[in-house]
Design a protein around this motif. Structure first.
Motif, PDB file in Angstrom:
ATOM      1  N   ALA A   3      29.615  37.011  44.855  1.00 39.01           N
ATOM      2  CA  ALA A   3      29.353  37.250  46.278  1.00 39.01           C
ATOM      3  C   ALA A   3      30.533  37.938  46.956  1.00 39.01           C
ATOM      4  O   ALA A   3      30.356  38.891  47.728  1.00 39.01           O
ATOM      5  N   LEU A   4      31.742  37.470  46.685  1.00 38.91           N
ATOM      6  CA  LEU A   4      32.919  38.000  47.368  1.00 38.91           C
ATOM      7  C   LEU A   4      33.216  39.437  46.946  1.00 38.91           C
ATOM      8  O   LEU A   4      33.729  40.224  47.752  1.00 38.91           O
ATOM      9  N   ASN A   5      32.890  39.797  45.719  1.00 36.71           N
ATOM     10  CA  ASN A   5      33.141  41.157  45.239  1.00 36.71           C
ATOM     11  C   ASN A   5      32.020  42.123  45.599  1.00 36.71           C
ATOM     12  O   ASN A   5      32.212  43.349  45.518  1.00 36.71           O
ATOM     13  N   ASN A   6      30.864  41.586  45.993  1.00 36.71           N
ATOM     14  CA  ASN A   6      29.710  42.437  46.296  1.00 36.71           C
ATOM     15  C   ASN A   6      28.990  41.957  47.559  1.00 36.71           C
ATOM     16  O   ASN A   6      27.780  41.715  47.538  1.00 36.71           O
ATOM     17  N   PRO A   7      29.711  41.810  48.657  1.00 40.24           N
ATOM     18  CA  PRO A   7      29.092  41.208  49.847  1.00 40.24           C
ATOM     19  C   PRO A   7      27.891  41.981  50.371  1.00 40.24           C
ATOM     20  O   PRO A   7      26.921  41.384  50.852  1.00 40.24           O
ATOM     21  N   GLU A   8      27.918  43.309  50.256  1.00 41.01           N
ATOM     22  CA  GLU A   8      26.809  44.103  50.778  1.00 41.01           C
ATOM     23  C   GLU A   8      25.534  43.945  49.954  1.00 41.01           C
ATOM     24  O   GLU A   8      24.435  44.234  50.447  1.00 41.01           O
ATOM     25  N   LEU A   9      25.662  43.450  48.714  1.00 40.31           N
ATOM     26  CA  LEU A   9      24.500  43.273  47.843  1.00 40.31           C
ATOM     27  C   LEU A   9      24.151  41.807  47.613  1.00 40.31           C
ATOM     28  O   LEU A   9      23.141  41.515  46.978  1.00 40.31           O
ATOM     29  N   ILE A  41      25.244  31.947  58.846  1.00 38.23           N
ATOM     30  CA  ILE A  41      25.470  32.230  57.436  1.00 38.23           C
ATOM     31  C   ILE A  41      26.609  33.236  57.367  1.00 38.23           C
ATOM     32  O   ILE A  41      26.566  34.289  58.009  1.00 38.23           O
ATOM     33  N   LEU A  42      27.636  32.925  56.614  1.00 36.72           N
ATOM     34  CA  LEU A  42      28.807  33.780  56.599  1.00 36.72           C
ATOM     35  C   LEU A  42      29.552  33.697  55.277  1.00 36.72           C
ATOM     36  O   LEU A  42      29.372  32.747  54.509  1.00 36.72           O
ATOM     37  N   ARG A  43      30.350  34.707  55.041  1.00 37.79           N
ATOM     38  CA  ARG A  43      31.281  34.687  53.917  1.00 37.79           C
ATOM     39  C   ARG A  43      32.344  33.628  54.189  1.00 37.79           C
ATOM     40  O   ARG A  43      32.871  33.532  55.297  1.00 37.79           O
ATOM     41  N   THR A  44      32.665  32.819  53.191  1.00 41.15           N
ATOM     42  CA  THR A  44      33.644  31.757  53.407  1.00 41.15           C
ATOM     43  C   THR A  44      34.979  32.325  53.880  1.00 41.15           C
ATOM     44  O   THR A  44      35.505  33.278  53.274  1.00 41.15           O
ATOM     45  N   PRO A  45      35.552  31.767  54.925  1.00 43.55           N
ATOM     46  CA  PRO A  45      36.878  32.220  55.357  1.00 43.55           C
ATOM     47  C   PRO A  45      37.983  31.811  54.393  1.00 43.55           C
ATOM     48  O   PRO A  45      39.104  32.304  54.496  1.00 43.55           O
ATOM     49  N   LEU A  46      37.663  30.920  53.453  1.00 36.40           N
ATOM     50  CA  LEU A  46      38.656  30.457  52.480  1.00 36.40           C
ATOM     51  C   LEU A  46      38.740  31.372  51.256  1.00 36.40           C
ATOM     52  O   LEU A  46      39.583  31.172  50.381  1.00 36.40           O
ATOM     53  N   GLY A  47      37.849  32.369  51.190  1.00 33.52           N
ATOM     54  CA  GLY A  47      37.894  33.350  50.113  1.00 33.52           C
ATOM     55  C   GLY A  47      37.787  32.722  48.735  1.00 33.52           C
ATOM     56  O   GLY A  47      37.049  31.754  48.523  1.00 33.52           O
ATOM     57  N   GLU A  48      38.547  33.251  47.799  1.00 37.49           N
ATOM     58  CA  GLU A  48      38.488  32.759  46.423  1.00 37.49           C
ATOM     59  C   GLU A  48      39.155  31.393  46.271  1.00 37.49           C
ATOM     60  O   GLU A  48      39.075  30.777  45.208  1.00 37.49           O
ATOM     61  N   TYR A  83      27.921  24.762  51.443  1.00 41.35           N
ATOM     62  CA  TYR A  83      28.700  25.801  50.773  1.00 41.35           C
ATOM     63  C   TYR A  83      27.933  26.201  49.523  1.00 41.35           C
ATOM     64  O   TYR A  83      27.465  25.335  48.764  1.00 41.35           O
ATOM     65  N   ILE A  84      27.795  27.513  49.300  1.00 41.10           N
ATOM     66  CA  ILE A  84      27.102  28.014  48.108  1.00 41.10           C
ATOM     67  C   ILE A  84      28.007  29.003  47.397  1.00 41.10           C
ATOM     68  O   ILE A  84      28.594  29.885  48.028  1.00 41.10           O
ATOM     69  N   THR A  85      28.139  28.852  46.092  1.00 39.04           N
ATOM     70  CA  THR A  85      28.911  29.800  45.300  1.00 39.04           C
ATOM     71  C   THR A  85      27.994  30.605  44.400  1.00 39.04           C
ATOM     72  O   THR A  85      27.055  30.071  43.795  1.00 39.04           O
ATOM     73  N   PHE A  86      28.267  31.915  44.329  1.00 36.35           N
ATOM     74  CA  PHE A  86      27.647  32.809  43.362  1.00 36.35           C
ATOM     75  C   PHE A  86      28.773  33.298  42.464  1.00 36.35           C
ATOM     76  O   PHE A  86      29.541  34.184  42.836  1.00 36.35           O
ATOM     77  N   SER A  87      28.888  32.704  41.302  1.00 37.65           N
ATOM     78  CA  SER A  87      29.966  33.039  40.387  1.00 37.65           C
ATOM     79  C   SER A  87      29.392  33.068  38.971  1.00 37.65           C
ATOM     80  O   SER A  87      28.290  33.576  38.780  1.00 37.65           O
ATOM     81  N   THR A  88      30.140  32.547  37.992  1.00 36.42           N
ATOM     82  CA  THR A  88      29.576  32.435  36.642  1.00 36.42           C
ATOM     83  C   THR A  88      28.263  31.682  36.710  1.00 36.42           C
ATOM     84  O   THR A  88      27.285  32.039  36.055  1.00 36.42           O
ATOM     85  N   GLY A  89      28.234  30.612  37.517  1.00 34.04           N
ATOM     86  CA  GLY A  89      27.008  29.872  37.810  1.00 34.04           C
ATOM     87  C   GLY A  89      26.727  29.920  39.296  1.00 34.04           C
ATOM     88  O   GLY A  89      27.390  30.637  40.051  1.00 34.04           O
TER      89      GLY A  89
END
Length: 333
Positions: free
Chosen positions: A274-280, A300-307, A135-141
């Motif tokens: 990532a969740l707010n800008n999936p296309e980028l 590789i996919l967007r997490t189904p668990l969302g935020e 699992y990878i997060t792109f957020s504040t960090g």
């Protein structure tokens, strides 16, 4: 005899916000609250606030709560149940497990937020049918969590996958919030993309069109935000596109490195950027990473668990603490 309904509390401590959720024994969220993470105080401020919010909002369910799980920004010291020298929160070092366990009288388990999230993916999300997941997060960090051969990886202190601190720039041009140089998070996280944009404006060779962008001047003045950069990139602003394209290259290098090291079957991606800008963010990773890895490409996919990925991870941690964590904690019992 009717068996009492078991409830669980999951806590997600982020750099900007903290969220607490109550879930039933199936992992269904019954109630959830959100509030700003404290940035001033002492090493017990965060724990005191959590206890206050739990008692204020979940008092009617506390008797049924079996355990509490915490997914928190790191780095962590699992032996001491605390966060140590966090680069993204004003209170850099603080205790969690001990104060909550003492006050609530419940078992309390803690993991780095992304480590918790991958455990949530294993129980409720994209990794339910796999033994190897990231699992990878792109957020504040930028952070990650890893399961290999069914085992949640922890490391000597609980920081086995601080992937945001992979060195992606050997010239060490930009200093990360942790104090190191050239780190992935220092360039491509929500907190640091504006600093990278300023570096590009000051030091990189730009076209006349890029320099004529209003964002170029804002970058030089240090007045950009990640939200502005991504918004304007979607509107084809040339300077914003330049910054985002550079960030994409760094993200591809980072994700490819993680895949090459851990050989996962699935990589789920979350976090607000990532969740707010999936296309980028997500789509370029899906498109470009397979060209840069040595092993068989994972899903590789967007997490189904969302935020709620970290919240579900914290709930999963409370419901079913991983064996690697239990063994880790028993060493010092």
């Amino acid at each position: 005899m009717v068996r009492a309904v078991a409830m669980y509390i999951g806590i997600d401590i982020g750099a900007t916000n903290t969220r607490i959720a109550l879930a039933d024994q199936e992992g269904r969220i019954v109630k959830k609250i959100r509030f700003p993470s404290p940035h001033e105080g002492d090493e017990y401020t965060v724990a005191r606030l959590l206890v206050e919010k739990i008692r204020e909002n979940f008092r009617d369910w506390l008797e049924k709560v079996r355990a509490v799980g915490i997914g928190t920004i790191g780095p962590v010291d699992l032996r001491k149940g605390m966060v140590v020298n966090s680069p993204n929160l004003g209170i850099r070092t603080f205790y969690l497990v001990g104060p909550l366990k003492e006050d609530l009288g419940k078992p309390v388990y803690m993991l780095n937020d992304c480590v918790a999230a991958v455990w949530g993916e294993k129980m409720f999300g994209a990794a339910r049918d796999t033994d190897n997941a990231v699992y990878i997060t792109f957020s504040t960090g930028i952070g990650g969590g890893v399961i290999v051969d069914g085992a949640l990886l922890l490391g000597k202190d609980g920081n086995a996958h601080e992937i945001g601190h992979i060195v992606v720039d050997y010239k060490y041009r930009i200093r990360c919030g942790c104090g190191g140089y050239g780190h992935w998070e220092g360039y491509a996280s929500g907190a640091n993309i504006p600093r990278f944009a300023q570096y590009i404006a000051e030091h990189e060779e730009l076209s006349g069109e890029e320099k004529r962008s209003p964002l170029y001047r804002l970058a030089l003045e240090g007045r950009l935000t990640s939200e502005i950069i991504y918004r304007e990139a979607k509107r084809c602003d040339p300077f914003a596109e330049r910054v985002v394209n550079e960030v994409i290259k760094i993200n591809v290098a980072g994700v490819a490195s993680v895949i090459n090291v851990y050989d996962p079957e699935v990589v789920s991606i979350g976090g607000s950027v990532a969740l707010n800008n999936p296309e980028l963010v997500i789509e370029p990773i899906i498109r470009e990473v397979p060209k840069n890895i040595v092993n068989r490409a994972p899903r590789i996919l967007r997490t189904p668990l969302g935020e709620d990925a970290v919240i579900y991870g914290a709930i999963a941690l409370a419901m079913n603490p991983p064996s690697t964590l239990l063994r880790f904690l028993q060493k010092d019992a």
